[in-house]
Scaffold this motif. Structure first.
Motif, PDB file in Angstrom:
ATOM      1  N   ASN A   1       6.813 -20.845   3.343  1.00  0.00           N
ATOM      2  CA  ASN A   1       5.743 -20.676   2.370  1.00  0.00           C
ATOM      3  C   ASN A   1       5.321 -19.216   2.332  1.00  0.00           C
ATOM      4  OD1 ASN A   1       3.130 -20.611   1.084  1.00  0.00           O
ATOM      5  ND2 ASN A   1       3.074 -22.823   1.322  1.00  0.00           N
ATOM      6  N   TYR A   2       5.190 -18.600   3.488  1.00  0.00           N
ATOM      7  CA  TYR A   2       4.824 -17.183   3.561  1.00  0.00           C
ATOM      8  C   TYR A   2       5.884 -16.327   2.861  1.00  0.00           C
ATOM      9  CZ  TYR A   2       4.347 -12.492   5.432  1.00  0.00           C
ATOM     10  OH  TYR A   2       4.245 -11.136   5.549  1.00  0.00           O
ATOM     11  N   GLU A   3       7.156 -16.594   3.140  1.00  0.00           N
ATOM     12  CA  GLU A   3       8.235 -15.821   2.522  1.00  0.00           C
ATOM     13  C   GLU A   3       8.241 -16.006   1.011  1.00  0.00           C
ATOM     14  OE1 GLU A   3      11.830 -17.055   4.425  1.00  0.00           O
ATOM     15  OE2 GLU A   3      11.160 -16.356   6.382  1.00  0.00           O
ATOM     16  N   THR A   4       7.985 -17.224   0.565  1.00  0.00           N
ATOM     17  CA  THR A   4       7.951 -17.501  -0.872  1.00  0.00           C
ATOM     18  C   THR A   4       6.799 -16.765  -1.531  1.00  0.00           C
ATOM     19  OG1 THR A   4       8.936 -19.664  -0.499  1.00  0.00           O
ATOM     20  CG2 THR A   4       7.826 -19.333  -2.605  1.00  0.00           C
ATOM     21  N   GLN A   5       5.633 -16.784  -0.906  1.00  0.00           N
ATOM     22  CA  GLN A   5       4.483 -16.072  -1.460  1.00  0.00           C
ATOM     23  C   GLN A   5       4.753 -14.573  -1.521  1.00  0.00           C
ATOM     24  OE1 GLN A   5       0.956 -17.069   0.741  1.00  0.00           O
ATOM     25  NE2 GLN A   5       0.834 -19.110  -0.148  1.00  0.00           N
ATOM     26  N   ARG A   6       5.362 -14.037  -0.482  1.00  0.00           N
ATOM     27  CA  ARG A   6       5.650 -12.606  -0.437  1.00  0.00           C
ATOM     28  C   ARG A   6       6.650 -12.236  -1.532  1.00  0.00           C
ATOM     29  NH1 ARG A   6       7.459  -9.241   4.921  1.00  0.00           N
ATOM     30  NH2 ARG A   6       8.031  -7.371   3.812  1.00  0.00           N
ATOM     31  N   LEU A   7       7.701 -13.046  -1.692  1.00  0.00           N
ATOM     32  CA  LEU A   7       8.689 -12.784  -2.727  1.00  0.00           C
ATOM     33  C   LEU A   7       8.070 -12.910  -4.116  1.00  0.00           C
ATOM     34  CD1 LEU A   7      11.604 -12.214  -3.603  1.00  0.00           C
ATOM     35  CD2 LEU A   7      12.032 -14.673  -3.427  1.00  0.00           C
ATOM     36  N   LEU A   8       7.247 -13.913  -4.311  1.00  0.00           N
ATOM     37  CA  LEU A   8       6.609 -14.108  -5.608  1.00  0.00           C
ATOM     38  C   LEU A   8       5.702 -12.922  -5.948  1.00  0.00           C
ATOM     39  CD1 LEU A   8       6.167 -15.867  -8.073  1.00  0.00           C
ATOM     40  CD2 LEU A   8       4.391 -17.080  -6.808  1.00  0.00           C
ATOM     41  N   LYS A   9       4.924 -12.455  -4.973  1.00  0.00           N
ATOM     42  CA  LYS A   9       4.069 -11.283  -5.230  1.00  0.00           C
ATOM     43  C   LYS A   9       4.904 -10.058  -5.560  1.00  0.00           C
ATOM     44  CE  LYS A   9       1.075 -11.215  -1.742  1.00  0.00           C
ATOM     45  NZ  LYS A   9      -0.103 -10.836  -0.951  1.00  0.00           N
ATOM     46  N   THR A  10       6.028  -9.905  -4.882  1.00  0.00           N
ATOM     47  CA  THR A  10       6.894  -8.761  -5.164  1.00  0.00           C
ATOM     48  C   THR A  10       7.475  -8.865  -6.573  1.00  0.00           C
ATOM     49  OG1 THR A  10       7.422  -8.505  -2.819  1.00  0.00           O
ATOM     50  CG2 THR A  10       8.918  -7.475  -4.388  1.00  0.00           C
ATOM     51  N   LEU A  11       7.921 -10.061  -6.948  1.00  0.00           N
ATOM     52  CA  LEU A  11       8.456 -10.244  -8.303  1.00  0.00           C
ATOM     53  C   LEU A  11       7.384 -10.002  -9.365  1.00  0.00           C
ATOM     54  CD1 LEU A  11      10.679 -13.397  -7.739  1.00  0.00           C
ATOM     55  CD2 LEU A  11      11.467 -11.067  -8.221  1.00  0.00           C
ATOM     56  N   LEU A  12       6.189 -10.509  -9.129  1.00  0.00           N
ATOM     57  CA  LEU A  12       5.092 -10.287 -10.074  1.00  0.00           C
ATOM     58  C   LEU A  12       4.768  -8.799 -10.183  1.00  0.00           C
ATOM     59  CD1 LEU A  12       2.721 -13.232  -9.098  1.00  0.00           C
ATOM     60  CD2 LEU A  12       3.966 -12.990 -11.250  1.00  0.00           C
ATOM     61  N   THR A  13       4.776  -8.113  -9.047  1.00  0.00           N
ATOM     62  CA  THR A  13       4.476  -6.678  -9.047  1.00  0.00           C
ATOM     63  C   THR A  13       5.558  -5.906  -9.773  1.00  0.00           C
ATOM     64  OG1 THR A  13       3.292  -6.936  -6.959  1.00  0.00           O
ATOM     65  CG2 THR A  13       3.922  -4.694  -7.581  1.00  0.00           C
ATOM     66  N   ARG A  14       6.815  -6.249  -9.528  1.00  0.00           N
ATOM     67  CA  ARG A  14       7.916  -5.569 -10.222  1.00  0.00           C
ATOM     68  C   ARG A  14       7.799  -5.755 -11.731  1.00  0.00           C
ATOM     69  NH1 ARG A  14      12.553  -4.314  -6.822  1.00  0.00           N
ATOM     70  NH2 ARG A  14      13.859  -4.350  -8.656  1.00  0.00           N
ATOM     71  N   GLN A  15       7.492  -6.977 -12.160  1.00  0.00           N
ATOM     72  CA  GLN A  15       7.349  -7.234 -13.592  1.00  0.00           C
ATOM     73  C   GLN A  15       6.170  -6.450 -14.161  1.00  0.00           C
ATOM     74  OE1 GLN A  15       9.674  -8.886 -15.292  1.00  0.00           O
ATOM     75  NE2 GLN A  15       8.609  -8.217 -17.126  1.00  0.00           N
ATOM     76  N   ALA A  16       5.084  -6.390 -13.423  1.00  0.00           N
ATOM     77  CA  ALA A  16       3.910  -5.635 -13.873  1.00  0.00           C
ATOM     78  C   ALA A  16       4.236  -4.148 -13.964  1.00  0.00           C
ATOM     79  CB  ALA A  16       2.734  -5.872 -12.928  1.00  0.00           C
TER      80      ALA A  16
END
Length: 166
Positions: free
Chosen positions: A18-33
């Motif tokens: 769950n932690y890894e998924t949250q971290r990856l999701l935040k990174t993907l959201l940040t990259r898109q932003a």
């Protein structure tokens, strides 16, 4: 899983995945932003676009590894004011501002850039939250289509049952 965030997740019963998924999701959201902000800035603010483009090339935002999106944003936001050295990137229409840019005096605030990225990241996350709510329906649709495909791909040869009975 030694970070404070991971320990916090473990304390409430969430797995390291769950932690890894949250971290990856935040990174993907940040990259898109970041990509979206770069696009907006290319049309509206040449100095900030030039700064962010250069910052991103010097400090890439990796998908995996030790650097996560929040740490990258902290580094960006805590960077000192900088001047834009390319006068062709000026988006300031006044004569005084153009003169300042020509002399290399046009300051850019990395914190302003980070704030734009974080605001857009939050907006994208809200949009994704709505989309993620539809996962159950999407899963049902995948199962239905797979079942339909299985049934249409399954063909019975004429006389196959007659041969089995003999």
């Amino acid at each position: 899983m030694n970070s404070p965030e991971a320990q916090s997740l473990a304390s409430v019963g969430l797995s390291c995945h769950n932690y890894e998924t949250q971290r990856l999701l935040k990174t993907l959201l940040t990259r898109q932003a970041v990509k979206t902000v770069l696009n907006y800035l290319s049309e509206t603010n040449g100095e900030l676009h030039f700064f962010l483009h250069n910052y991103l090339s010097e400090h890439p935002l990796p998908l995996a590894g030790e650097t996560d999106a929040d740490a990258w944003l902290v580094e960006l936001a805590s960077s000192p004011y900088t001047t834009v050295g390319d006068p062709r990137r000026s988006s300031v229409p006044t004569v005084a501002a153009k003169a300042a840019v020509m002399q290399g005096e046009r300051a850019v605030s990395p914190r302003d850039v980070a704030d734009r990225i974080m605001g857009l990241r939050e907006h994208i996350a809200q949009e994704m939250q709505e989309e993620l709510g539809a996962i159950h329906g999407a899963n049902s649709d995948v199962n239905r289509r797979a079942l339909e495909k299985t049934m249409t791909d399954f063909t019975v040869e004429p006389g196959a049952n007659a041969q089995q009975g003999e």
